[in-house]
Design an enzyme around this catalytic site. Sequence first.
Site, PDB file in Angstrom:
ATOM      1  N   ARG A 147      41.099 149.142 -57.290  1.00  0.00           N
ATOM      2  CA  ARG A 147      41.838 148.176 -58.131  1.00  0.00           C
ATOM      3  C   ARG A 147      43.279 148.628 -58.362  1.00  0.00           C
ATOM      4  O   ARG A 147      44.172 147.804 -58.552  1.00  0.00           O
ATOM      5  CB  ARG A 147      41.110 147.915 -59.448  1.00  0.00           C
ATOM      6  CG  ARG A 147      39.697 147.384 -59.216  1.00  0.00           C
ATOM      7  CD  ARG A 147      39.215 146.400 -60.230  1.00  0.00           C
ATOM      8  NE  ARG A 147      37.786 146.185 -60.042  1.00  0.00           N
ATOM      9  CZ  ARG A 147      37.244 145.251 -59.244  1.00  0.00           C
ATOM     10  NH1 ARG A 147      38.011 144.427 -58.573  1.00  0.00           N
ATOM     11  NH2 ARG A 147      35.930 145.142 -59.133  1.00  0.00           N
TER      12      ARG A 147
ATOM     13  N   ASP B  33      37.840 145.342 -65.657  1.00  0.00           N
ATOM     14  CA  ASP B  33      38.247 145.577 -64.267  1.00  0.00           C
ATOM     15  C   ASP B  33      39.611 144.969 -63.953  1.00  0.00           C
ATOM     16  O   ASP B  33      40.223 145.300 -62.935  1.00  0.00           O
ATOM     17  CB  ASP B  33      37.213 144.985 -63.297  1.00  0.00           C
ATOM     18  CG  ASP B  33      35.894 145.747 -63.354  1.00  0.00           C
ATOM     19  OD1 ASP B  33      35.912 146.918 -63.796  1.00  0.00           O
ATOM     20  OD2 ASP B  33      34.866 145.182 -62.967  1.00  0.00           O
TER      21      ASP B  33
ATOM     22  N   GLN C 143      26.337 147.730 -66.992  1.00  0.00           N
ATOM     23  CA  GLN C 143      25.574 148.619 -66.108  1.00  0.00           C
ATOM     24  C   GLN C 143      24.432 149.280 -66.869  1.00  0.00           C
ATOM     25  O   GLN C 143      23.317 149.385 -66.360  1.00  0.00           O
ATOM     26  CB  GLN C 143      26.500 149.666 -65.495  1.00  0.00           C
ATOM     27  CG  GLN C 143      27.557 149.033 -64.602  1.00  0.00           C
ATOM     28  CD  GLN C 143      28.467 150.042 -63.933  1.00  0.00           C
ATOM     29  OE1 GLN C 143      28.415 151.225 -64.232  1.00  0.00           O
ATOM     30  NE2 GLN C 143      29.313 149.577 -63.048  1.00  0.00           N
TER      31      GLN C 143
ATOM     32  N   SER D 164      28.465 148.068 -71.991  1.00  0.00           N
ATOM     33  CA  SER D 164      28.401 148.246 -70.543  1.00  0.00           C
ATOM     34  C   SER D 164      27.270 147.430 -69.945  1.00  0.00           C
ATOM     35  O   SER D 164      26.094 147.606 -70.289  1.00  0.00           O
ATOM     36  CB  SER D 164      28.189 149.733 -70.221  1.00  0.00           C
ATOM     37  OG  SER D 164      27.721 149.877 -68.898  1.00  0.00           O
TER      38      SER D 164
ATOM     39  N   SER E 194      29.534 142.293 -58.439  1.00  0.00           N
ATOM     40  CA  SER E 194      28.475 142.496 -59.447  1.00  0.00           C
ATOM     41  C   SER E 194      27.242 141.671 -59.112  1.00  0.00           C
ATOM     42  O   SER E 194      26.103 142.147 -59.210  1.00  0.00           O
ATOM     43  CB  SER E 194      28.970 142.066 -60.831  1.00  0.00           C
ATOM     44  OG  SER E 194      29.888 142.983 -61.324  1.00  0.00           O
TER      45      SER E 194
ATOM     46  N   ARG F  78      23.225 142.889 -57.743  1.00  0.00           N
ATOM     47  CA  ARG F  78      22.014 142.436 -58.439  1.00  0.00           C
ATOM     48  C   ARG F  78      21.137 141.606 -57.515  1.00  0.00           C
ATOM     49  O   ARG F  78      19.904 141.685 -57.575  1.00  0.00           O
ATOM     50  CB  ARG F  78      22.408 141.645 -59.688  1.00  0.00           C
ATOM     51  CG  ARG F  78      22.961 142.566 -60.776  1.00  0.00           C
ATOM     52  CD  ARG F  78      23.853 141.818 -61.732  1.00  0.00           C
ATOM     53  NE  ARG F  78      24.251 142.623 -62.878  1.00  0.00           N
ATOM     54  CZ  ARG F  78      25.267 143.495 -62.883  1.00  0.00           C
ATOM     55  NH1 ARG F  78      25.975 143.698 -61.781  1.00  0.00           N
ATOM     56  NH2 ARG F  78      25.563 144.172 -63.975  1.00  0.00           N
TER      57      ARG F  78
HETATM   58  C1  S3P Z   1      29.900 146.165 -63.613  1.00  0.00           C
HETATM   59  C2  S3P Z   1      30.158 146.369 -64.936  1.00  0.00           C
HETATM   60  C3  S3P Z   1      31.397 146.971 -65.420  1.00  0.00           C
HETATM   61  C4  S3P Z   1      32.502 146.927 -64.375  1.00  0.00           C
HETATM   62  C5  S3P Z   1      32.018 147.322 -63.021  1.00  0.00           C
HETATM   63  C6  S3P Z   1      30.881 146.438 -62.559  1.00  0.00           C
HETATM   64  C7  S3P Z   1      28.593 145.610 -63.246  1.00  0.00           C
HETATM   65  O1  S3P Z   1      31.143 148.321 -65.753  1.00  0.00           O
HETATM   66  O2  S3P Z   1      33.574 147.748 -64.767  1.00  0.00           O
HETATM   67  O3  S3P Z   1      33.071 147.230 -62.078  1.00  0.00           O
HETATM   68  O4  S3P Z   1      28.441 145.098 -62.115  1.00  0.00           O
HETATM   69  O5  S3P Z   1      27.689 145.663 -64.085  1.00  0.00           O
HETATM   70  P1  S3P Z   1      30.544 148.687 -67.198  1.00  0.00           P
HETATM   71  O6  S3P Z   1      29.495 147.703 -67.486  1.00  0.00           O
HETATM   72  O7  S3P Z   1      29.989 150.076 -67.125  1.00  0.00           O
HETATM   73  O8  S3P Z   1      31.726 148.596 -68.124  1.00  0.00           O
END
Ligand code: S3P
Length: 434
Positions: free
Chosen positions: A390, A318, A165, A163, A20, A24
């Site tokens: 996973r 996750d 994301q 989320s 993650s 970024r």
């Molecule tokens: C992530 C956010 C999570 C996670 C993904 C990575 C990220 O998803 O499951 O593996 O890097 O922002 P969501 O935010 O959609 O739940």
Amino acid sequence: MLIQPAKHIRGMIELPGDKSISHRAAILSAMANGETSIRNFATSADCASTLMCLKALGVEIMRDGTDVMIKGVGKTGFFKSETNLDCGNSGTTMRLLSGVLAGQDFDSVLIGDESLQKRPMKRVIEPMQRMGAQIEALENHAPLTIHGKNPLVSAEHELKVASAQIKSCILLAGLNADGETSLIEKTPTRDHTERMLRWLGAELREDHDESGNKLTISGTATLTAKDMNVPADISSAAFFLVAAACLPGSEIVLSNVGLNPSRTAVIDVLMRFGADIVISDQKQICNEPVASLTVKGGIRRTNSSNLLHGPVIANLIDEIPIIAVFATQLENGMEIRDAAELRVKESDRISAVVENLRRMDADIEEFPDGLRVGRSELKGAVIQSFGDHRIAMAFAVAGLFASGETEIVGADCAAVSFPAFFETLASLRGETGA
Ligand code: S3P
């Protein structure tokens, strides 16, 4: 991949950089002014997809193993890609880049593999459309054609799905909006984007009230390049924490693990259910807390309720597959609810876990939003990864304390987050092959 039962695992290792944070680091340093050097960049295939897409958008990137150098182009300095932008298996790449590309004055097409094409994209399409981008999709699924607009129209959003994301997509779009963009998050999710925006000098306002946490970013904010160092990935660490906890006589030390509070729920849960984990050597690296984790084999009996549910699920989404594997070794097993989001990850992770645990002869029940796992003596079996990294890694760990041999079909997909997973596991068993 064939997995034989193990007596114990032992050793000291530093796992690869957090996925993650690496996504970024790449995207935000591309949007920054100046050059950024990133150390310990994730080895994951997903993060390589992000780098490839940024290169296709005209960003100069040099990579030497886990050292990555990025020449920032500023918030609007990207070029239209000559080709479709291939996000591979990576939802984070597609959703975060949607926010960046919505605010560019050109068109882009984001594509992905079979799994990514099945994942819901309405959650980012809708907020980007509200901000003035036009997006075409196949019934809210990839491929996504984004007709960008600069500046975007600033808006206030309320997150319907917890989320990180979606939150990050909106914040990145907000950097190219004509005023202040805000979003209200009812359930807190991982906050790496917020920490990194601040690391790069952008102002981000945060207000808490009864409706949740409100984040506000201004379209006038700019990012200034600043070197970064990525901590080891706690979600990769989770597989080894469970393996060591479930094999008496084990002792492992994982150094430099990212312990951002929005990611540590997995450690809290493992400890609450009796795992022996000690946190030491805590420090901060680039606005992110890191520490060493020492895990000793053996699970203590606890009086903890065996129900895992509620908002905490968003912070260990996750890790649920490996927690379900851990649950087979607990006196009272575990019931996991409020986890319906698991059905729209790289695979339907509820049905993948249920099917594979059933193959291993576990006591298991499936619910629309979760599962119940009873204490089970696992038997080696042929396991399907369903193309989901996973799932492949969680069941490789299950194979360590099952009787007989376990075969993971489609184990290669572990590379999506952790290409050296099987070698690392073998080294902790004191072998050269898994
Ligand atoms: C992530 C956010 C999570 C996670 C993904 C990575 C990220 O998803 O499951 O593996 O890097 O922002 P969501 O935010 O959609 O739940």
